[in-house]
Design a protein around this motif. Structure first.
Motif: not given
Length: 178
Positions: A8-17
């Motif tokens: 999982x990404x540490x930084x992203x948009x809400x949808x991206x997360x």
């Protein structure tokens, strides 16, 4: 067959997360079932009747149910459209018994591709996560899930079953770091 489990990404948009966590747990489930024989996919961890094969088929159903049926209000696709749900509410779990691993994994992998396409279509049409899905669960009560709820629910669904998969897999061949 190589199965990847993205972190999982540490930084992203809400949808991206949300999507990165969903993809992580999707990969986790498929990894837990990888490398096992078809017979091992049918093994249970008593007293439960859950199997990794049943889990693959169940999650394929859940993908289609939430992203296609509810989010976009499409009719169920095969095999869900003709499943005998009235005879067995857990048909998705039980009907996986004896099915080959390749068939079950392909069913889930294909459902994931369709689900991602449905989500992309919905977010392209309207990127608002608080908007209701197309098919209300109980319109009389005003009970309708939102796009955000579907994404969070799917992360929860996969995370919960990933824990089950860990226990089942360890009971089959001792693997603890799949």
């Amino acid at each position: 067959m190589t199965i990847e489990r993205p972190e999982p990404s540490f930084r992203n948009t809400e949808v991206g997360m949300l999507r990165s966590y969903l993809d992580h747990f999707r990969g986790t489930i498929r990894l837990q079932a990888s490398g096992l024989t078809d017979e091992q996919l049918d093994q249970t961890l008593g007293p439960s009747d859950l199997t990794l094969g049943g889990m693959l088929k169940h999650l394929a159903f859940v993908e289609d149910y939430w992203f296609s049926y509810n989010l976009l209000a499409r009719e169920p696709s095969p095999p869900w459209d003709t499943a005998p749900w009235d005879d067995d509410a857990d048909w998705d779990w039980h009907s996986a018994a004896g099915a080959p691993h390749a068939e079950l994994d392909a069913l889930l992998a294909d459902a994931i591709v369709r689900s991602d396409a449905c989500l992309d279509e919905a977010l392209t049409a309207d990127p608002e996560l608080d908007r209701p899905v197309a098919r209300p669960r109980d319109p009389a009560k005003g009970d309708t899930a939102t796009v955000r709820w579907v994404l969070v629910h799917m992360v929860e669904e996969y995370a919960r079953h990933a824990g089950h998969a860990d226990l089942i897999r360890q009971s089959i061949d001792g693997a603890t770091d799949v």
